[in-house]
Scaffold this active site. Sequence first.
Site, PDB file in Angstrom:
ATOM      1  N   GLU A 228     -56.533 -13.115 -84.419  1.00 26.05           N
ATOM      2  CA  GLU A 228     -55.070 -13.209 -84.435  1.00 26.05           C
ATOM      3  C   GLU A 228     -54.660 -12.757 -85.821  1.00 26.05           C
ATOM      4  OE1 GLU A 228     -51.741 -13.869 -85.285  1.00 26.05           O
ATOM      5  OE2 GLU A 228     -52.019 -16.047 -85.222  1.00 26.05           O
ATOM      6  N   CYS A 262     -46.832 -15.004 -88.920  1.00 21.74           N
ATOM      7  CA  CYS A 262     -47.203 -13.760 -88.237  1.00 21.74           C
ATOM      8  C   CYS A 262     -46.169 -13.390 -87.183  1.00 21.74           C
ATOM      9  CB  CYS A 262     -48.592 -13.881 -87.630  1.00 21.74           C
ATOM     10  SG  CYS A 262     -48.850 -15.385 -86.707  1.00 21.74           S
TER      11      CYS A 262
END
Length: 454
Positions: A228, A262
């Site tokens: 990720e 993010c």
Amino acid sequence: MPIESFNPYTGRVLRRFTAFSWAKTERILAQAHRAAATWPATTFAHRAGVLRRAAALLRERQDELARLMALEMGKPITDGRAEAVKCAACCDYYAEHAEAFLADEVIKTDAARSFISYQPLGVVLAVMPWNFPFWQAVRFAAPALMAGNVGLLKHASNVPQCALALEKIFHDAGLPPACFRTLLIGSDLVGKLIADDRLKAVTLTGSEGAGAAVAAAAGQHIKKTVLELGGSDPFIVLADADVALAAKTAAKSRMINSGQSCIAAKRFIVEKPVLKEFISHLKTHLLALRTGDPLDEATQYGPLARPDLADDLTQQVEDSVKQGAKVELYGGQAKPGAALFRPMILSNIKAGQRAYSEELFGPVALVLEAKDADDAVRLANDSRFGLGAAVWTQDPKKGEQMARQIESGAVFVNGLVKSMNELPFGGVKKSGYGRELSYLGIREFVNQKSIWIG
Ligand code: NDP
């Protein structure tokens, strides 16, 4: 990087830790490996009990955990409490659903009976970042432990106290200690761990570079990875959108965790007729935010987690402005080496500028002008990243159609992009691969075994 707690608000080192030697790391790995043989033999009900107690402790200790986050990486105290509570909900979610998510799945074939059985892999290493020191680790650990796996956490070197506090929560909740251990190690020992046969898989959340390094090592040893990585999430505002609400949400999204998330919206792609109005609302919302000591209840955004991150962000902004970006809202660092970075808005973002192609991991909103909806999708997809995306329009059909065209792991129409226990979370392109959360997340680190009985 030294393993130390450094308060980015005061600029003081709070605590230094001696990194574990390889001998100590290897001893812990051996214990974890032994635990991986017995932990899966426990029932789902037993494991759920441990996770529910961990959830209760996360709620009980939310003040203490929020204080640690404020001190180690500058997260405002109110956000820290919310993070601890979110972690608790994730533990409860997998405590409740893991058994059903991993139940045998009967598949009709030519067999008398055939089905998929989900079995744990064993010891899984989690390499985690500092931005959500508890959430990032818990969203790995809760499903992994419920599946019968055993976790080793190599946390970012600037959040060792958070890493130890999380380990203590699981142990206090009754988890056998060897089933979840924090390794105070630098990234130099990660490759050695991955090479060891006793370690079965690795998950990493962090930068592209770290992801590539870990995936390369795992690839060499044929081990499963989930990555990720970063994102430069587009936030599309069409001319028919509720611009005021879109801008309010845009400010909230860009400022998640003081801009260091993010899935924060980073590129605001706005149709020309509402561009000025959008920027004006966005400016108002960003200017209204209060900064200060992360321990102060009134603080809405804190310093960046480390001064070097603020220095890097300043460089990205300066280069982009030299390349033609226009400053709509002045902010940034007061001086080099300062961790505080005030929100900024840059417009006229065009191909060829750093801001167009790179992730800006801090409170800088980038505004791009779109000719129409197709142009907005083109701009959204003209990125190496593909994590989350948002589309704002009063026409839900149009929103859905655009959502299908956008290259990302998630699209929210008229809403704030967020991670939720129920929906899979992850990216495409350089944002990584694999999924966390939901029933898909718990199936990443299991052997999806086909059983055919004639
Ligand atoms: P890193 O990616 O360097 O750190 C994340 C984790 O990976 C840390 O535990 C780190 O350990 C570890 N790590 C770093 N390099 C390696 C390696 N070669 N092998 C094994 N492990 C490694 O993030 P930074 O702190 O440097 O942040 C820089 C950028 O990363 C940000 O600006 C942002 O773009 C991105 N990022 C993305 C996040 C996300 O949520 N997707 C979260 C944080 C950062 P150690 O701390 O010991 O170096």
